[in-house]
Design an enzyme around this catalytic site. Sequence first.
Site, short mmCIF file in Angstrom:
data_model
loop_
_atom_site.label_atom_id
_atom_site.label_comp_id
_atom_site.label_asym_id
_atom_site.label_seq_id
_atom_site.Cartn_x
_atom_site.Cartn_y
_atom_site.Cartn_z
N SER A 179 0.84 -1.21 0.00
CA SER A 179 0.00 0.00 0.00
C SER A 179 0.87 1.25 0.00
O SER A 179 0.37 2.36 -0.24
CB SER A 179 -0.93 -0.01 1.21
N CYS A 180 2.14 1.11 0.28
CA CYS A 180 3.08 2.24 0.23
C CYS A 180 3.18 2.77 -1.20
O CYS A 180 2.91 2.05 -2.16
CB CYS A 180 4.47 1.80 0.67
#
Lengths: 205, 160
Positions: free
Chosen positions: B26-27
């Site tokens: 999700s980074c």
Amino acid sequence: MDQNMDELQHDVLREIANIGAGHAASALSALLNRPIVQSVPEIELVPISKLPEIIGDAEKVVVGGMVDINGDFSGHLMMLLDFVQAERIVSLVLDKPMRKTEKLHRFSTMDKSVLSETLNILGGSYLTAISEFTNLKVLQSIPYLSIDMAGAVLNIVIAEAGKTGDYALLFNSELYNDDEKLFGNLFLVPRDDSCKILLQSLGIV
Amino acid sequence: MRFSVDIAMMKVARPPDQLYSLGLGSCVGVAIYDPAAKIGGLIHILLPSIKEIEGGGHSRTKFADSGIYDLVDTLIKSGASRARLKAKMAGGAAMFAARNSPSGETIGKRNVQSCRDTLRSLGIDLVAYDVGGNKGRTVYFDVETGALTIKVIDKEDKVI
């Protein structure tokens, strides 16, 4: 989260992990019909930027599973297996020969289902044990599975931990059959002030 | 030299150095560079906004808004021209496909949106991106060419 845990708090958290993983080990033993022992759990405070390296490097492909925990305390339960461990569990549950795992290969839908269900059973046992010990009520989500780079699989847990600080507290256990490490990493990652809630439930803090 | 840019970190470099971030889920990895001055930076963003977080002590580079602002500031102080800055980004996946909130909103999506908003408010062109989906990504940023190479397991490398 309190980064200055004293010895007693540390020991109590380790005992909580011990009880949880002990029940998870019994459940795995029943599932696989063979004796399973657990390692002494480790309680580690890890900088979130170093979390992806916890089982090697951030790019290593792993079979990752996660269960969300919500209720009196909250957090995530995660399993991280390398390909050999995942393949071994599938072969033991389905009673079929193990495939060679030098190269990455695809897990079938059935294989993934076996791995998800294994996490579901282990997670249920782990959390029920903690719940009974602390008298705290929690609900677990369905198991989610992702086969990808370790850093990416762990990302959501890191993001949750990152909201409250730059460190994550891990309750890490390993499960063995004889000398074989069957279940690489079973992590409980409490969220926010859940550690405090766990300690308070036992009259500590 | 190749330099790793870990979670919640940023790094500015000049050719021939390369910057990389491993295993983005999700980074989001945001590369910002000045092609004429040959200087660029990479930031590894974990969360959308510093404004949503209570309490102090957080590193600013953990968040899209404060982090991109600081990266741009550092680039300009190191000799980049704001008018020439360009941006590329990759990441923002939802790793557990079945695990969606009822609104369909994920941390990855919110990270991507906040990166877009921050770049727009700073007047920086987002020239290329590879975001979303449910696969992890590793990114390599070549400061010399501005190329952002994206590695996904089981797939050919993609260069944007």
